[in-house]
Design an enzyme around this catalytic site. Sequence first.
Site, short mmCIF file in Angstrom:
data_model
loop_
_atom_site.label_atom_id
_atom_site.label_comp_id
_atom_site.label_asym_id
_atom_site.label_seq_id
_atom_site.Cartn_x
_atom_site.Cartn_y
_atom_site.Cartn_z
N ASN A 10 4.01 -8.63 4.13
CA ASN A 10 4.08 -8.14 2.93
C ASN A 10 4.57 -9.44 2.01
OD1 ASN A 10 5.34 -7.54 0.31
ND2 ASN A 10 7.37 -6.16 1.40
N ARG A 93 0.44 -4.85 3.33
CA ARG A 93 1.12 -4.38 2.73
C ARG A 93 -0.01 -4.65 0.65
NH1 ARG A 93 6.48 -4.41 -1.30
NH2 ARG A 93 6.53 -2.64 -2.55
N HIS A 182 5.61 3.29 -3.99
CA HIS A 182 6.30 3.40 -2.83
C HIS A 182 5.74 4.68 -1.69
CE1 HIS A 182 10.08 2.61 -4.74
NE2 HIS A 182 9.90 1.40 -4.64
N ARG A 243 15.44 -1.81 -13.67
CA ARG A 243 14.46 -0.72 -14.41
C ARG A 243 14.86 0.46 -14.91
NH1 ARG A 243 10.58 -0.93 -10.22
NH2 ARG A 243 9.29 -2.67 -9.74
#
Length: 405
Positions: A10, A93, A182, A243
Amino acid sequence: MSPTRVLVLNSGSSSVKYQLLDMRDGSRLAVGLVERIGEESSQLKHTPLATGETRGFTAAVPDHDAALKAVAAELAKDGLGLDSPELAAIGHRVVHGGKHFTAPTVVDDTVLAEIERLIPVAPLHNPANLTGIRTARALRPDLPQVAVFDTAFHTTMPESAARYAIDVRTADEHRIRRYGFHGTSHAYVSRATAELLGRAPEEVNVIVLHLGNGASASAVRGGRCVDTSMGLTPLEGLVMGTRSGDMDPAVIFHLMRVGGMSADEIDTLLNKKSGLIGLCGDNDMREIRRRIDEGDEAAQLAFDIYVHRLKKYIGAYYAVLGRVDAVAFTAGVGENAAPVRAAAVAGLEALGLTVDGELNAVRGDAPRLISPADARVAVAVVPTDEELEIATQTYALVKAAQGRP
Ligand code: ADP
């Protein structure tokens, strides 16, 4: 014997997280990360699961190439080197796969070019993901490198959920639509929830609430995603650690015209300085709960706004699905914060949703039900495992390509 190990990478802009798994049983052989790549004091932490002892160093790691070589050197010390014949593939990923990538994909030059073409819609993530793939490819050019996309699970969304109600030509010209993120977690958790219920994924409708520092909800009908809360970027939807989630888009023009802010400043404001941290100065739910216990009003309001939004999405996805078999909580907040789970379903008894206080208070790593046994809708805590899902998808693809069962 055919190789059974998969290395999951990742790659972020200044970090690389990795896990080496044995796909005979999905067990971890080693996990670790390199952080602050490009700085003077980069840090590597490596844990071989055979001993469980973490080791590493703090020293300058100038780029991803150096980071991956350092990881390879650590793995080699444990007899798990990247040159091992037991390594079947490397799974990467990749955050944004656009409309194009609906499934994990073996990387070749065309695939790399397509991921590169998506950089304008994922400027923060795709360049780092690409660097990771290129570096790993240079290190083991003979090995299958598989890209697993955060967006892929959401490509089954109908146009009615994926489109924004804006001028179609403008949207198409700039590839503006709702992609969702996700996805690896939503795929894993919706399947694991079906398993927990003892039913096939095709038979169950699940609302998945992935509540980490980033947070998203999805509506999954019979194993296929039909709606999700993140959109063109991960900014849309739930209130997150930093966020804002959903907001009237006119706030942006207002900040430009009246507040004199630039697009970049507003981008930073909404992505990094909003959500829980913007509301109360903390983005860690543990700290927010602690402050609430001390009577802190700002922390209480941040919690209430977070939960209010979550509840709205549960209701919305209940309506989208029509029939809901389970609501599954996952990721850092979802797996650990019992008060968030209790508050999110409070008052939804008429929808068949209730949480049993005692079951909700139980801690653990295994998937578990927190609703009463006779509840119409199961409420569950289902720990996510994105690395295992990436490794599983990578391994399945490589075996299929080689015609092995
Ligand atoms: P990400 O992968 O998005 O960085 P995680 O899924 O690891 O995030 O979730 C991190 C968040 O989980 C933390 O910011 C914190 O708010 C929350 N969290 C972690 N542990 C706990 C806990 N024991 N209780 C409440 N919240 C927790």
